[in-house]
Design a protein around this motif. Structure first.
Motif, PDB file in Angstrom:
ATOM      1  N   VAL A 113       0.850  -1.200   0.000  1.00  0.00           N
ATOM      2  CA  VAL A 113       0.000   0.000   0.000  1.00  0.00           C
ATOM      3  C   VAL A 113       0.882   1.245   0.000  1.00  0.00           C
ATOM      4  N   ARG A 114       1.949   1.227   0.783  1.00  0.00           N
ATOM      5  CA  ARG A 114       2.881   2.359   0.835  1.00  0.00           C
ATOM      6  C   ARG A 114       3.439   2.652  -0.559  1.00  0.00           C
ATOM      7  N   ARG A 115       3.787   1.598  -1.259  1.00  0.00           N
ATOM      8  CA  ARG A 115       4.337   1.763  -2.613  1.00  0.00           C
ATOM      9  C   ARG A 115       3.283   2.296  -3.575  1.00  0.00           C
ATOM     10  N   ALA A 116       2.047   1.800  -3.467  1.00  0.00           N
ATOM     11  CA  ALA A 116       0.968   2.292  -4.330  1.00  0.00           C
ATOM     12  C   ALA A 116       0.745   3.789  -4.106  1.00  0.00           C
ATOM     13  N   ILE A 117       0.868   4.226  -2.876  1.00  0.00           N
ATOM     14  CA  ILE A 117       0.728   5.652  -2.563  1.00  0.00           C
ATOM     15  C   ILE A 117       1.899   6.430  -3.150  1.00  0.00           C
ATOM     16  N   ARG A 122     -10.393   6.644  -1.386  1.00  0.00           N
ATOM     17  CA  ARG A 122     -10.785   5.567  -0.475  1.00  0.00           C
ATOM     18  C   ARG A 122     -10.169   4.257  -0.960  1.00  0.00           C
ATOM     19  N   LEU A 123      -9.629   3.505  -0.022  1.00  0.00           N
ATOM     20  CA  LEU A 123      -9.080   2.189  -0.341  1.00  0.00           C
ATOM     21  C   LEU A 123     -10.207   1.165  -0.352  1.00  0.00           C
ATOM     22  N   PRO A 124     -10.003   0.051  -1.028  1.00  0.00           N
ATOM     23  CA  PRO A 124     -10.970  -1.046  -0.910  1.00  0.00           C
ATOM     24  C   PRO A 124     -11.049  -1.481   0.553  1.00  0.00           C
ATOM     25  N   SER A 125     -12.139  -2.118   0.913  1.00  0.00           N
ATOM     26  CA  SER A 125     -12.292  -2.567   2.300  1.00  0.00           C
ATOM     27  C   SER A 125     -11.224  -3.602   2.637  1.00  0.00           C
ATOM     28  N   LEU A 179      -0.081   7.912   6.929  1.00  0.00           N
ATOM     29  CA  LEU A 179      -0.374   7.759   5.510  1.00  0.00           C
ATOM     30  C   LEU A 179      -1.854   7.500   5.230  1.00  0.00           C
ATOM     31  N   LEU A 180      -2.542   6.906   6.184  1.00  0.00           N
ATOM     32  CA  LEU A 180      -3.960   6.579   6.012  1.00  0.00           C
ATOM     33  C   LEU A 180      -4.783   7.201   7.126  1.00  0.00           C
ATOM     34  N   GLU A 181      -6.049   7.422   6.819  1.00  0.00           N
ATOM     35  CA  GLU A 181      -7.011   7.895   7.812  1.00  0.00           C
ATOM     36  C   GLU A 181      -8.166   6.906   7.865  1.00  0.00           C
ATOM     37  N   PHE A 182      -8.569   6.562   9.077  1.00  0.00           N
ATOM     38  CA  PHE A 182      -9.717   5.684   9.275  1.00  0.00           C
ATOM     39  C   PHE A 182     -10.872   6.574   9.703  1.00  0.00           C
ATOM     40  N   ARG A 183     -11.957   6.527   8.977  1.00  0.00           N
ATOM     41  CA  ARG A 183     -13.125   7.339   9.330  1.00  0.00           C
ATOM     42  C   ARG A 183     -14.359   6.471   9.311  1.00  0.00           C
ATOM     43  N   ARG A 184     -15.075   6.524  10.406  1.00  0.00           N
ATOM     44  CA  ARG A 184     -16.306   5.753  10.514  1.00  0.00           C
ATOM     45  C   ARG A 184     -17.281   6.198   9.428  1.00  0.00           C
ATOM     46  N   GLY A 197     -14.720   4.693   5.634  1.00  0.00           N
ATOM     47  CA  GLY A 197     -13.694   3.700   5.377  1.00  0.00           C
ATOM     48  C   GLY A 197     -12.298   4.248   5.558  1.00  0.00           C
ATOM     49  N   VAL A 198     -11.372   3.669   4.843  1.00  0.00           N
ATOM     50  CA  VAL A 198      -9.962   4.042   4.939  1.00  0.00           C
ATOM     51  C   VAL A 198      -9.610   4.874   3.711  1.00  0.00           C
TER      52      VAL A 198
END
Length: 115
Positions: free
Chosen positions: A21-25, A35-38, A65-70, A73-74
């Motif tokens: 995921v880090r590399r994809a970013i 938004r990432l896939p679940s 690098l990521l945020e989680f939001r109710r 998603g991510v």
């Protein structure tokens, strides 16, 4: 987003997930705000346990690098764009080196000599 894991890699799977995921970013495949896939979808695509994916995603959240939001998603954090700047600088370095007569293998040896 197409992620793959290397079954020959000795690193734990959650670290491999985080690295993919880090590399994809960094390569711009996942942009800030996207938004990432679940975790379930990623786990199915990678053929690993959902908890393994979640552990990797949590590590990226802790890195900023990521945020989680109710309910949302991510998503890729706004600051994650800075990491893609590293890839831009590497491309620029390769171009400059080629202009000066250095090959990619020359650059690799120079980088190895730094550590």
């Amino acid at each position: 987003m197409l992620l793959t894991l290397n079954t020959a890699d000795s690193r734990p799977l959650h670290e491999q997930v985080a690295g993919a995921v880090r590399r994809a970013i960094a390569e711009g495949e996942c942009r800030p705000g996207e938004r990432l896939p679940s975790a379930r979808e990623l786990a199915q695509a990678l053929d690993v346990n959902t908890n393994t994916v979640l552990r990797g995603l949590r590590a990226l959240r802790d890195e900023g690098l990521l945020e989680f939001r109710r309910g949302r998603g991510v998503t890729v954090a706004a600051g994650a764009a800075e990491q893609s700047a590293v890839l831009d600088r590497v491309r620029e370095l390769v171009r400059d080196a080629a202009r000066l007569g250095y090959s990619r293998s020359d650059l690799i040896e120079m980088i190895r000599g730094l550590s």
